[in-house]
Design a protein around this motif. Structure first.
Motif, PDB file in Angstrom:
ATOM      1  N   GLY A  43       0.817  -1.215   0.000  1.00 26.46           N
ATOM      2  CA  GLY A  43       0.000   0.000   0.000  1.00 26.46           C
ATOM      3  C   GLY A  43       0.845   1.257   0.000  1.00 26.46           C
ATOM      4  O   GLY A  43       0.515   2.246  -0.666  1.00 26.46           O
ATOM      5  N   GLU A  68      -2.373   3.046   4.176  1.00 24.97           N
ATOM      6  CA  GLU A  68      -1.553   2.152   3.348  1.00 24.97           C
ATOM      7  C   GLU A  68      -1.861   0.671   3.575  1.00 24.97           C
ATOM      8  O   GLU A  68      -1.845  -0.112   2.634  1.00 24.97           O
ATOM      9  CB  GLU A  68      -0.060   2.430   3.539  1.00 24.97           C
ATOM     10  N   LEU A  71      -5.101   0.034   1.721  1.00 29.98           N
ATOM     11  CA  LEU A  71      -4.815   0.138   0.294  1.00 29.98           C
ATOM     12  C   LEU A  71      -4.125  -1.132  -0.206  1.00 29.98           C
ATOM     13  O   LEU A  71      -4.484  -1.673  -1.254  1.00 29.98           O
ATOM     14  CB  LEU A  71      -3.943   1.372   0.017  1.00 29.98           C
ATOM     15  N   GLY A  72      -3.153  -1.633   0.550  1.00 35.12           N
ATOM     16  CA  GLY A  72      -2.448  -2.854   0.150  1.00 35.12           C
ATOM     17  C   GLY A  72      -3.362  -4.058   0.087  1.00 35.12           C
ATOM     18  O   GLY A  72      -3.304  -4.854  -0.853  1.00 35.12           O
TER      19      GLY A  72
END
Length: 164
Positions: A43, A68, A71-72
């Motif tokens: 992310g 992050e 997002l990852g």
């Protein structure tokens, strides 16, 4: 693909393969202390792309990106869904109703080009993990994970076939 149900089934095949891959990674981590993919770092890598930073030489030292980890993980499942859709796009929707194991394994192993030549270099590990502490281990871990993912897509398709 012929209809919306084929799209849904292909999406579920990708999600199912990803879930099986995650279970495999969890078991490896718990039973053998094998580190799982750090989706937070993925992310972070993705989060720097809108600013034009596609390659991180030291991802751990890169500025953290808000969200992050999420997002990852989203990226991980979107890629899985994309692979499920690609599988059906290549072999046709008939595969969903008579799934074989060969097709998802071929696809999963062919798509190793993405972690070897895009993700690993972009995240500072070099081509095929050449800058990783143990390059061969990084490559073998990706190969094993992709194989498990392919098997997971097959098993998910078989489950969906049985419930159709």
């Amino acid at each position: 693909m012929t209809d919306i149900m084929d799209l849904i089934r292909a999406t579920l095949v990708g999600i199912g393969g990803t879930i099986i891959l995650d279970i495999y990674a969890f078991l490896l981590q718990r039973l053998f202390d094998v580190p799982a993919t750090n989706w937070q770092m993925v992310g972070r890598w993705l989060g720097h792309m809108p600013g034009g930073n596609f390659i991180q030489t030291n991802l751990g030292q890169a500025r953290p990106v808000p969200g992050e980890r999420v997002l990852g993980w989203i990226f991980h499942y979107v890629i899985g869904i994309g692979y499920g859709l690609l599988l059906v796009a290549i072999w046709g929707s008939g595969w969903l109703f008579e799934p074989g194991i060969t097709e998802p394994l071929i696809l999963a192993l062919m798509l190793l080009v993405l972690p070897y030549f895009v993700m690993m270099p972009g995240m500072g590990m070099g081509i095929a993990g050449s800058r990783a502490p143990k390059p061969y281990v990084a490559c073998l871990k990706s190969m094993a994970g992709h194989s498990i993912f392919g098997i997971g897509m097959y098993l998910t398709a078989r489950l969906l076939e049985a419930t159709a």
